[in-house]
Write a protein that holds these residues in place. Structure first.
Motif, short mmCIF file in Angstrom:
data_model
loop_
_atom_site.label_atom_id
_atom_site.label_comp_id
_atom_site.label_asym_id
_atom_site.label_seq_id
_atom_site.Cartn_x
_atom_site.Cartn_y
_atom_site.Cartn_z
N LEU A 1 3.69 -0.78 6.37
CA LEU A 1 3.72 -0.51 4.93
C LEU A 1 4.31 0.87 4.63
O LEU A 1 4.27 1.78 5.47
CB LEU A 1 2.32 -0.64 4.35
CG LEU A 1 1.70 -2.04 4.49
CD1 LEU A 1 0.29 -2.06 3.91
CD2 LEU A 1 2.57 -3.10 3.82
N PRO A 2 4.81 1.06 3.40
CA PRO A 2 5.51 2.32 3.06
C PRO A 2 4.59 3.53 2.88
O PRO A 2 5.08 4.67 2.85
CB PRO A 2 6.23 1.98 1.75
CG PRO A 2 5.44 0.87 1.16
CD PRO A 2 4.95 0.06 2.32
N GLN A 3 3.28 3.30 2.74
CA GLN A 3 2.31 4.39 2.59
C GLN A 3 2.56 5.23 1.34
O GLN A 3 2.29 6.44 1.31
CB GLN A 3 2.31 5.29 3.83
CG GLN A 3 2.01 4.56 5.12
CD GLN A 3 2.04 5.45 6.34
OE1 GLN A 3 1.75 6.65 6.26
NE2 GLN A 3 2.39 4.87 7.48
N ASP B 1 2.60 -1.50 -6.49
CA ASP B 1 3.46 -2.64 -6.86
C ASP B 1 2.94 -3.97 -6.31
O ASP B 1 3.33 -5.04 -6.80
CB ASP B 1 4.88 -2.40 -6.35
CG ASP B 1 5.60 -1.28 -7.11
OD1 ASP B 1 5.10 -0.92 -8.19
OD2 ASP B 1 6.63 -0.78 -6.62
N CYS B 2 2.10 -3.92 -5.30
CA CYS B 2 1.53 -5.15 -4.72
C CYS B 2 0.33 -5.66 -5.51
O CYS B 2 -0.16 -6.76 -5.26
CB CYS B 2 1.12 -4.88 -3.27
SG CYS B 2 -0.18 -3.61 -3.13
N PRO C 1 -4.50 -0.73 -5.40
CA PRO C 1 -4.32 0.71 -5.66
C PRO C 1 -3.73 1.50 -4.50
O PRO C 1 -3.08 2.52 -4.73
CB PRO C 1 -5.74 1.19 -5.99
CG PRO C 1 -6.64 0.18 -5.33
CD PRO C 1 -5.92 -1.11 -5.43
N THR C 2 -3.95 1.07 -3.27
CA THR C 2 -3.44 1.80 -2.12
C THR C 2 -2.84 0.84 -1.11
O THR C 2 -3.16 -0.36 -1.09
CB THR C 2 -4.56 2.60 -1.42
OG1 THR C 2 -5.49 1.68 -0.83
CG2 THR C 2 -5.28 3.52 -2.39
N CYS C 3 -1.98 1.37 -0.26
CA CYS C 3 -1.38 0.55 0.81
C CYS C 3 -2.45 0.09 1.79
O CYS C 3 -2.38 -1.02 2.33
CB CYS C 3 -0.31 1.35 1.55
SG CYS C 3 1.19 1.64 0.57
N HIS D 1 8.62 -3.70 -1.03
CA HIS D 1 9.39 -2.66 -0.35
C HIS D 1 9.61 -2.96 1.13
O HIS D 1 10.11 -2.10 1.86
CB HIS D 1 8.66 -1.31 -0.50
CG HIS D 1 8.38 -0.96 -1.92
ND1 HIS D 1 9.38 -0.64 -2.82
CD2 HIS D 1 7.21 -0.92 -2.62
CE1 HIS D 1 8.84 -0.40 -4.01
NE2 HIS D 1 7.52 -0.57 -3.91
N LEU D 2 9.26 -4.17 1.57
CA LEU D 2 9.47 -4.54 2.96
C LEU D 2 10.69 -5.44 3.06
O LEU D 2 10.93 -6.29 2.20
CB LEU D 2 8.24 -5.29 3.51
CG LEU D 2 6.93 -4.51 3.52
CD1 LEU D 2 5.81 -5.40 4.08
CD2 LEU D 2 7.03 -3.23 4.33
#
Length: 290
Positions: free
Chosen positions: A13-15, A20-21, A24-26, A45-46
């Motif tokens: 994941l982009p961290q 966007d998913c 709130p957090t990756c 973003h993958l």
């Protein structure tokens, strides 16, 4: 090695915690992917190549039940099925009641169940009208299959708190069954009696002469339930109360968790029937609240 949420967060994941998913957090997204089989495609973003590579690895991991959040209902159902396997289908009528009938896929047991019959086969069980049982209803019936003693009801009634090993469950019985049903029935004792009759029960108010309503429900052939109701008294400041009584043999047929679940089912069915009658009466202009 299995992919953990930390592995997915660190290596894939982009961290950025962009949200966007939808999370709130990756890291929270990674936890959902690993434990609840959420698709990686939720992260925009993958690259398609990365998603395809890790989705394949995750699918293998899911199949092996590694890091996956356990489904308690499925686990309970599997355990109940394993318990019941030692008792043959042909023995059920003698243990639980009901009758052996010819089903579409072989022999079946037609078992009276509150609100409608159930057909039990070697392949599974469903309501006689073709509708599905919930997972927890199946757990209840498989547990009854596994535990069901042969004794008929004795006619001696006990309150839930008088049954063994119920101390830790009394509060749950009050909050999940007694309280909601009392609220549903407040000022509607006659509708409670009507609802019980619609579910195959009987009005025992006159025979018992205790409470404002008493209804007998044959929840299962060997498991009768007596519902006692005391209506609210606004002048004295008393609220409505409900109490369930069980035959003293009930623990030979069901464990305490199953008795509690059955009680919740009875509460839901009674309230649904009372609610339906209230809605009908309100539409016709014959019912007044309170």
């Amino acid at each position: 090695m299995p992919i953990s949420p930390i592995d997915l967060y660190r290596d894939v994941l982009p961290q950025t915690d962009c949200g966007d998913c939808g999370f709130p957090t990756c890291l929270s997204f990674a936890a959902k992917v690993v434990s609840e089989q959420l698709s990686l495609t939720r992260c925009p973003h993958l690259s398609p190549e990365t998603v395809a590579d890790y989705e394949d690895r995750l699918q293998e991991q899911y199949a092996e039940h590694k890091w996956v959040k356990r489904d308690t209902a499925q686990d309970a159902l599997q355990w109940a099925k394993e318990r019941s396997a030692r008792i043959s289908l042909q023995d059920l009528p003698g243990r639980l009641g009901g009758e052996l009938v010819a089903g579409e896929d072989g022999p079946a047991v037609r078992l009276p169940y509150i609100g409608g019959d159930v057909l039990i086969t070697e392949q599974g069980m469903h309501k006689a009208d073709g509708t599905e049982l919930t997972l927890w209803e199946q757990v209840l019936l498989y547990n009854h299959w596994a535990q069901g003693g042969e004794r008929e009801p004795s006619g001696k009634w006990l309150g839930f708190q008088e049954l063994p090993n119920t101390v830790s469950k009394i509060k749950t019985m009050q909050t999940q069954v007694y309280g909601p049903l009392a609220q549903c029935c407040a000022g509607r004792g006659e509708e409670l009696k009507r609802a019980a009759r619609e579910l195959g029960g009987e009005d025992w108010t006159a025979e018992l002469e205790s409470g404002d309503a008493a209804v007998f429900l044959p929840a299962l052939p060997r498991i009768p339930v007596l519902v006692m109701f005391w209506d609210r008294d606004q002048e004295e400041g008393f609220g409505a109360e409900v109490k369930f009584l069980f035959d003293q043999t009930v623990t030979e047929h069901l464990d305490i968790e199953s008795i509690l679940f059955l009680s919740e089912q009875i509460r839901k069915l009674l309230c649904a029937h009372i609610g339906r009658e209230n809605t009908k009466g309100h539409k016709e202009g014959t019912w007044e609240a309170g």
